[in-house]
Design an enzyme around this catalytic site. Structure first.
Site, PDB file in Angstrom:
ATOM      1  N   LYS C  78     -10.014  22.819 -27.828  1.00 56.55           N
ATOM      2  CA  LYS C  78     -10.131  23.557 -26.562  1.00 56.55           C
ATOM      3  C   LYS C  78      -9.176  24.747 -26.606  1.00 56.55           C
ATOM      4  O   LYS C  78      -8.023  24.593 -27.057  1.00 56.55           O
ATOM      5  CB  LYS C  78      -9.797  22.625 -25.393  1.00 56.55           C
ATOM      6  N   SER C 153     -13.596  21.134 -17.321  1.00 54.12           N
ATOM      7  CA  SER C 153     -13.390  22.430 -17.909  1.00 54.12           C
ATOM      8  C   SER C 153     -13.525  22.441 -19.433  1.00 54.12           C
ATOM      9  O   SER C 153     -13.628  23.516 -20.019  1.00 54.12           O
ATOM     10  CB  SER C 153     -12.004  22.945 -17.531  1.00 54.12           C
ATOM     11  N   SER C 177     -11.537  16.839 -16.700  1.00 53.50           N
ATOM     12  CA  SER C 177     -12.010  17.944 -17.554  1.00 53.50           C
ATOM     13  C   SER C 177     -12.496  17.535 -18.929  1.00 53.50           C
ATOM     14  O   SER C 177     -13.177  18.319 -19.595  1.00 53.50           O
ATOM     15  CB  SER C 177     -10.913  19.000 -17.691  1.00 53.50           C
TER      16      SER C 177
END
Ligand SMILES: [Mg+2]
Ligand SMILES: [Zn+2]
Lengths: 90, 479, 478
Positions: C78, C153, C177
Site C-alpha cells: 500500500k 482504503s 481499510s
C-alpha cells in the site's frame, strides 16, 4: 451542535488550509452533519469509565545510545549551504 | 498600592543525554554543519515514530525531585498543535496536566535567597524545535528563511513557577539557584549558547497578565521584567488599559515589544500522543532516582560549612557550580578549606571580567588561574613563606599568565628573608643612618617600632617582623 | 497454468526447487500487470527494481543460500508504507515526489523473508476513505465489476491480489481499510491485534487505531505473510510481545457467536449469505449461537472522532518545506505558504482535517475525544465479556454489496456508515479477518471473524475451516 461558516473558516486557519468560498459552504454543511452524528457520544453512560491507553514500563524505554543516520533524509531541493529554505517570517 | 506579581517558565536544554528525546541523533548539535545532525524521525518524515529516551525521563524526574515536586506513577505525552516553520511535525511533543495524567513533576516548591520561597507549578519534558536563520541575518528583507533542524528533538526540561515573585531581584536569585541545581544534576550545561531560555509573566496591581517571551539569557530576565513593570505602571497611571498579551524581548534595544503573531488565535488542541504509550514509572522510579542523584547545592553547602567555611562563603561557592568545583579541586591540592575559600571568594573574584564572563559564560573567562594555583598560594601563606600582602600582589601577577605562585615568589625574591646575615646587614645599615632614633630607642622602648618600620621598608616587607624585632632589641643592648 | 495465478506458498516452493525462476515469475507478473492495469488501476508505482531483485534471489538459490520462506513471492505494498528509494505518495499530491530514505519495518521483514516488492498499491488519500475513489492517481476499480468500487482504503492492495497482479499485499487498517476491500474484492484480509505489527514506516492516519494487515487469495497466503511481519519492533514503542508463529490447522468445536447488531441494518442478501456461512461453520463442528454487542451503537461516532482528531494532527507536518511537491518557498510569508501548499490536500483529507480540528478545539476535548476514548473502553469490556463464551464473533464485513463508483462520494456521512461493522475491531484493538463468503448477483460478500486480543491463531483456524468448507469461487475474468 450548530456549526457556522465562521467556525469552519477559523478551523481552516488553525489547520493552515486555504478554503474557497464554495469549499467553505460545502464543508460547513457537511461538518455540521458529521458533528451531529458524533454527538451520539453524549448519550453514553461514561462518567466512571477510564479512557483506553497502552502502557510501557520505564525500564523498557529506549536506552540513551546515539547513532548517526546514514544518508540524506531531506527531500527538498530548495536548500542553501546545507540549510533548508523556508518561507519568510514577517 | 501597585503590587506586581511575576512567574517564570524556564526551558533548560538537556545537554546531559547523548541522544535526542525521540531519536538516536546526538544532543550535541553545536558546531555541526546545518542539518547534519538529523534523521527521518527528528525531521518529522512520514511514517516515523517517537522512541522516548529513558535517560531524559530520568533527568526530568531528578529535576522534579530536586524542586520538591510530586512525581506521579504514570506519565504521558501530549501533542501541542501549532504551525511554525522550525517545527518539523507542526506539533510539539510535550506534557500537559489533564484528565488524571500529569507531567513528570507537579506541586513543588523551592527555597532560595535568604529564606524566600517559590511554588513550582510543574516540571515537564518536551522537545526543542529547529532553528531559523535569515540570509544576511535580516528578517525584514530576506525573501526566505533558512532552517537548520540539528536542534530539533533535543530534550527540554521546562520548569513553571507560580506567580510568587514580587521583586525583580528575587528572579535573579532564583535563577542563580535553578542554574546551580541543573548544573549539579548534570542536566544542563548552562554555559552553552541557547541552553537556557526563560519566559516571564508580569501583572501589576492585580491587572492583566502579560507574557514576555524570547528572553535568551537568564541575565536579561530581570531587565525584561523591570522594563515591563515600569511600562505597565506607566500605563495604569495614565489610565490606559493593560492588555493581556504576549510581548517579545528585544535583546538589542532591551525593551519588550508587541508581538507580531496573533496569539489569541492560537488553540493548541492538546491531546495525548498515541505513539508513546503511557509510561509506568512505578514506585521504584523516585527512590532509584534519589539514590543515583548527585549532591545538590544545598547539601553541598552544608558539607562546605562542615569544612569550616562561613555560611556566606559557602553560599557564594555553591551558587555557581564552577566555583564550588574549583574550590573542591583546590582543597585536593592542599587541604586548607577556609583559607582557599577566602582566596576564591574575596580575592580571585575581584579579577573576574564581567563582560567576558557574560560572553563566555564562565566565571573564569580570560583567567588562566586554576585550583592548583590558589592551593599553592594558600600554602605559601599558611607556611609563612610569604605574607598576605605579598600573596595578594602575586595573585595579581599570575591570574592571567597562569604562573605558579611559588615560582613567582622565588623569582622575585618575594619570600620572607630567612637569611639571618642578610637581615643583620639591613639592620646594621638602618642603625647607621638612623643614629638619632637608635639613641632614642635605647632610652625609650616604644621608639623601637620606628626602627622596625624602617627595616620593613628597606626589605619591602619581606622581613619577618618577629625575627627583625628580636635582632633589633639584641643590637640595641650592644649599643 | 500461468505463474501469476500461483499463491505465495506455491511460488516460494517453485522458485526454491528451481521449477521456475523468480525472474520468470516476475516477468509474467509484469506482463499481467501491463494487461490488466488499464482496467483495474491498482498501482500508483511499479517497482522498476523488481526484476533485478528477482535475479538476486535466483542467484542465492543457485549458490545454495537460504532464500527465505517467501522466496520470490511478489507482494504489492500500500502506498502509505515507506519503501526506501521507491516514492511513497499516500495517493496525495502532498507527497507526489516523496522518496523515503528508509524502509518500513514490515517491508524490511518481507524482504528478509525473500519477498519482492512489485509495486505500490493505490489507496484513498492518506488512507481516508472506503472506496479508493479519493486518490490523486485515479480510482481503483473492482476486478469483479470494473464499474464498481473495490472498497478502501486499501483498494489497490485488494484489487491487485484479486486481479492476480501479485500473490499477496500489505494494506493498512484503521477502521476496516484492509477488510473492506478484501470483502469487496473477494480476497482474504486481516487486521491484526494492535501492537502485533510494527507501524514504523506506515504513514500515520489514525495512530491509535491502525495496523498493517496482510491480504492474500487464501488464508494460507495470509498466514505466510503474517509470519514474516508479525512481532515486536524496537522502532515502534506500541508493539508488544515476542515473535509469534502461526500455522494452518484444522480445529473442531470452536464456539462461534453471530452478532445480532451486525446483521440488523444489513442488505438482506448479505445477511442471508452470512446466515448461510454460520450454517457452514456449524456443519464443520462449530457451536454457533446468536449474541449481542450493544456498544455498536456508539462505535462509529467514537471511531470518527478519534480518527479525524489524530489525522488532523498527523497531517499537520505536510507543509511542503522538507519534502513534498515542487513549490518554491521564496517570496512567500510562511502562513500563506503553508495555507497555499496545504490546499493541495484532496477533498476527503481536508474534510477530516477540519472535522478533527473541530473535535479537538478549545473546550471540546472532553465532549468528543475523551468520550470517544472512554467509549472504546466500554466496547472493549463488552467484547471481553463476550469472548468468555465465544472463541470468535462473526458477521458481515460490509453491510452492503460493492457499489457503483461515484455513488456515495458526495455524501460523506453515508460513506462513513458503511464502516459500521469493521471499526469495532480497531476500537477494541482486537484481530479480525475477512474471508470470501460467496457472491450475490456476481458481487462478492465477505465474512468477518473477530477474536480476543492476540488470538490470531483462533481466527485463522476458524477462517481456514470456513474457507475449506465454503469453497468460494476463485479469480475474476479480466
Ligand atoms: Mg514549553
Ligand atoms: Zn534524529
Amino acid at each position: 451542535m450548530m456549526v457556522t461558516k465562521e467556525q469552519v473558516k477559523h478551523l481552516g486557519w488553525l489547520a493552515r488550509i486555504e478554503l474557497s468560498d464554495a469549499e467553505l459552504e460545502r464543508y460547513t454543511e457537511q461538518i455540521e452533519g458529521i458533528v451531529k452524528y458524533l454527538d451520539k457520544l453524549d448519550a453514553m453512560p461514561l462518567q466512571q469509565v477510564k479512557p483506553i491507553a497502552t502502557r510501557k514500563k520505564f525500564a523498557d524505554l529506549r536506552p540513551d545510545e546515539p547513532a548517526e543516520f546514514e544518508g540524506d533524509a531531506l527531500g527538498t531541493k530548495y536548500r542553501k549551504d546545507g540549510f533548508v529554505k523556508g518561507p519568510r517570517m514577517a | 498600592m501597585m503590587e506586581q506579581k511575576m512567574g517564570l517558565e524556564i526551558h533548560c536544554q538537556v545537554t546531559g543525554t547523548k541522544s535526542k528525546l525521540f531519536c538516536k541523533c546526538r544532543c550535541d548539535y553545536r558546531g555541526k554543519a546545518p542539518n547534519a545532525n538529523t534523521c527521518p524521525t527528528c525531521l518529522g518524515l512520514p511514517g516515523t515514530l517517537p522512541l522516548l529516551n529513558q535517560k531524559a525521563v530520568e533527568f526530568a524526574g531528578m529535576t522534579s525531585i530536586a524542586l520538591g515536586c510530586k512525581v506521579p506513577d504514570e506519565i504521558a505525552f501530549y501533542r501541542k498543535n501549532y504551525f511554525y516553520p522550525d517545527l518539523p511535525k507542526n506539533f510539539q511533543l510535550t506534557q500537559y496536566n489533564a484528565y488524571d495524567i500529569t507531567s513528570i513533576g507537579v506541586e513543588g516548591g523551592l527555597e532560595y535567597g535568604d529564606g524566600k520561597s517559590v511554588r513550582i507549578r510543574r516540571v515537564q519534558l518536551e522537545e526543542d524545535p529547529g532553528r531559523l536563520v535569515y540570509d544576511g541575518g535580516n528578517m525584514e528583507t530576506s525573501v526566505y528563511a533558512l532552517i537548520d533542524y540539528n536542534r530539533a528533538g533535543v530534550p527540554l526540561v521546562e520548569i513553571v513557577t507560580e506567580p510568587d515573585f514580587v521583586d525583580p531581584k528575587e528572579i535573579r536569585l532564583f535563577l542563580d539557584k535553578i542554574t546551580s541545581i541543573v548544573e549539579h544534576l548534570g542536566l544542563c550545561g548552562t554555559k552553552l549558547e541557547g541552553s537556557v531560555r526563560c519566559d516571564a509573566n508580569v501583572s501589576v496591581g492585580g491587572g492583566k497578565r502579560v507574557e514576555i517571551k524570547n528572553v535568551g539569557s537568564f541575565a536579561d530576565v530581570e531587565k525584561a521584567v523591570r522594563y515591563e513593570i515600569t511600562r505597565q505602571k506607566t500605563m495604569t497611571s495614565r489610565d490606559l488599559e493593560v492588555r493581556s498579551e504576549t510581548r517579545h524581548w528585544d535583546d538589542a534595544r532591551k525593551v519588550t515589544k508587541e508581538s507580531r503573531t496573533k496569539e489569541e488565535e492560537q488553540d493548541y488542541r492538546y491531546f495525548p500522543e498515541p505513539d508513546i504509550p503511557t509510561v509506568v514509572l512505578g514506585s521504584e522510579f523516585v527512590s532509584s532516582a534519589q539514590r543515583s542523584m548527585p549532591e545538590l547545592p544545598d547539601a553541598r553547602k552544608v558539607r562546605f560549612v562542615k569544612h569550616g567555611l562561613s555560611a556566606h562563603v559557602a553560599q557564594v561557592l555553591i551558587n555557581n557550580k564552577e566555583l564550588a568545583d574549583f574550590f573542591e579541586s583546590a582543597i585536593k591540592f592542599y587541604s586548607s578549606p577556609k583559607e582557599i575559600a577566602n582566596w576564591i571568594v574575596t580575592d580571585l573574584m575581584s579579577f573576574v571580567d564581567e563582560r567576558q564572563k557574560e560572553q563566555e559564560r564562565s566565571m573564569f573567562a580570560g583567567l588562566k588561574v586554576g585550583p592548583e594555583h590558589i592551593a599553592d598560594l594558600a600554602k605559601l601563606v599558611d607556611q609563612d613563606t610569604i605574607n598576605r600582602a605579598t600573596a595578594k600582589q602575586i595573585l595579581g601577577l599570575i591570574v592571567r599568565p597562569g604562573e605558579m605562585p611559588s615560582q613567582v615568589a622565588h623569582k622575585t625574591h618575594a619570600g620572607k628573608i630567612d637569611d639571618v646575615s642578610e637581615l643583620a646587614q639591613t639592620i646594621d645599615s638602618v642603625f647607621e643612618t638612623e643614629h638619632a632614633a637608635v639613641q632614642d630607642a635605647t632610652l625609650n622602648p616604644n621608639a623601637i617600632n620606628f626602627l622596625l618600620g624602617k627595616v620593613m621598608q628597606a626589605t619591602k616587607g619581606r622581613a619577618d617582623p618577629k625575627a627583625a624585632l628580636e635582632m633589633i632589641q639584641k643590637k640595641l643592648k650592644e649599643v | 497454468m500461468p505463474l501469476y495465478t500461483l499463491g505465495a506458498g506455491q511460488v516460494a516452493a517453485g522458485v526454491k526447487s528451481r521449477e521456475f525462476s523468480a525472474e520468470e515469475y516476475i516477468q509474467q507478473l509484469l506482463e499481467r500487470i501491463e494487461k490488466v492495469e488499464p482496467k483495474v488501476n491498482a498501482f500508483v508505482t511499479i517497482n522498476k527494481g523488481a526484476i533485478e531483485h528477482a535475479r538476486t534471489i535466483d542467484k542465492k538459490i543457485r549458490d545454495g543460500e537460504q532464500a527465505g520462506p517467501l522466496a520470490g513471492v511478489a507482494v504489492s505494498i500500500k502506498d502509505n508504507i515507506c519503501t526506501k528509494g521507491i516514492r511513497t505518495t499516500c495517493a496525495s499530491r502532498m507527497l507526489e515526489s516523496f522518496v523515503p530514505p528508509y524502509d518500513a519495518t514490515v517491508v524490511t521483514r518481507l524482504q528478509d523473508a525473500g519477498a519482492i516488492v512489485i509495486g505500490k498499491a493505490n489507496l484513498d488519500e492518506f488512507a481516508m476513505g472506503s472506496t479508493t475513489e479519493f486518490s490523486r492517481y485515479g480510482t481503483t476499480r473492482n476486478p469483479w465489476d470494473i464499474s464498481r468500487v473495490p472498497g478502501g482504503s486499501s483498494g489497490g492492495s485488494a484489487a491487485s491480489v484479486a486481479a492476480q497482479e501479485c500473490a499477496a499485499s500489505l494494506g493498512s487498517d484503521a477502521g476496516g481499510s484492509v477488510r473492506c476491500p478484501a470483502s469487496f474484492c473477494s480476497v482474504v484480509g486481516m487486521k491484526p491485534t494492535y501492537g502485533l505489527i510494527s507501524r514504523y514506516g506506515l504513514v500515520s492516519y489514525a495512530n491509535s487505531l491502525e495496523q498493517v494487515g496482510p491480504i492474500g487469495r487464501t488464508v494460507s497466503d495470509v498466514v505466510s505473510v503474517l509470519n514474516a511481519i508479525a512481532g515486536a519492533d524496537e522502532n515502534d514503542h506500541t508493539t508488544v510481545g515476542g515473535k509469534p508463529v502461526y500455522t494452518l490447522q484444522e480445529r473442531k468445536g470452536l464456539r462461534v457467536g453471530l452478532v445480532r447488531e451486525f446483521i440488523e441494518d444489513t442488505d438482506p442478501a448479505v445477511a442471508k449469505m452470512i446466515l448461510r456461512a454460520m450454517d457452514t461453520l456449524e456443519g464443520q463442528g462449530c457451536k454457533c449461537k446468536e449474541t449481542s454487542l450493544e456498544s455498536v451503537a456508539y462505535a462509529l461516532a467514537s471511531y470518527y472522532t478519534i480518527a479525524t482528531a489524530e489525522a488532523s494532527s498527523n497531517l499537520a507536518r505536510y507543509d511542503n518545506v522538507r519534502y513534498g511537491f515542487d513549490m518554491s518557498p521564496e517570496g512567500y510569508e510562511w502562513n500563506s505558504y503553508f495555507a497555499k501548499a496545504r490546499s493541495s490536500f484532496g477533498e476527503e483529507a481536508k474534510r477530516r482535517i477540519i472535522t478533527g480540528s473541530y473535535v479537538l478545539s478549545s473546550g471540546y476535548y472532553g465532549k468528543y475525544y475523551l468520550k470517544a476514548q472512554q467509549a472504546r473502553s466500554l466496547l472493549k469490556d463488552e467484547l471481553k465479556a463476550l469472548f468468555k463464551s465465544c472463541d470468535v464473533l462473526i458477521g458481515p464485513t460490509m453491510p452492503i454489496l460493492p457499489f457503483k463508483i461515484g455513488e456515495k462520494i458526495d455524501d460523506p456521512l453515508k460513506m462513513y456508515l458503511v464502516d459500521i461493522d469493521t471499526v469495532i475491531a480497531n476500537l477494541a484493538g482486537m484481530p479480525a479477518i475477512s474471508v470470501p463468503a460467496g457472491f450475490v448477483d456476481g458481487l462478492p460478500v465477505g465474512l468477518q471473524l473477530m477474536a480476543d486480543e492476540f488470538q490470531e491463531q483462533t481466527i485463522l483456524d476458524a477462517a481456514y475451516l470456513f474457507e475449506q468448507a465454503a469453497n468460494v469461487r476463485g479469480s475474476p475474468e479480466l
